[in-house]
Scaffold this motif. Structure first.
Motif: not given
Length: 105
Positions: A51-55, A75-87, A92-96
């Motif tokens: 997940i750190p890659t996406y930002y 959008e893919k990062g948001i999807s992956e973070a959601t699936a991983a439950r990485d709040a 960060e991704l939504r804000s960015a």
């Protein structure tokens, strides 16, 4: 041996560790945007759950002016973070993405 050489050696020694490639991509951002993009693409292809890659990848493509790719990576990062439950990453991704969309308007 300089920092870039160390990172390249780490990638060669353990190519299955996404952290090595992530560090290399960030280092390339300082000196070689083309290699940075290639390394981010490698990470997104081979380690989609890192997940750190996406930002940073989305930011890289936004800075390069590739609006379509930047949006797709966010959008893919948001999807992956959601699936991983990485709040934290999700926030960060939504804000960015929101900040970036405001800049493009």
């Amino acid at each position: 041996m300089n920092r870039l050489q160390h990172l390249l050696a780490f990638c060669e020694e353990d190519p299955a560790d996404p952290f090595n490639w992530y560090g290399l991509a960030l280092e390339y951002q300082k000196t070689d945007p083309v290699k940075a993009g290639e390394t981010f693409d490698l990470l997104l292809r081979d380690f989609p759950r890192y997940i750190p890659t996406y930002y940073h990848a989305a930011q890289h493509w936004a800075d390069a002016g590739d609006e379509t790719k930047a949006r797709s990576v966010y959008e893919k990062g948001i999807s992956e973070a959601t699936a991983a439950r990485d709040a934290h990453a999700l926030r960060e991704l939504r804000s960015a993405l929101m900040r970036w969309e405001e800049e493009w308007e």
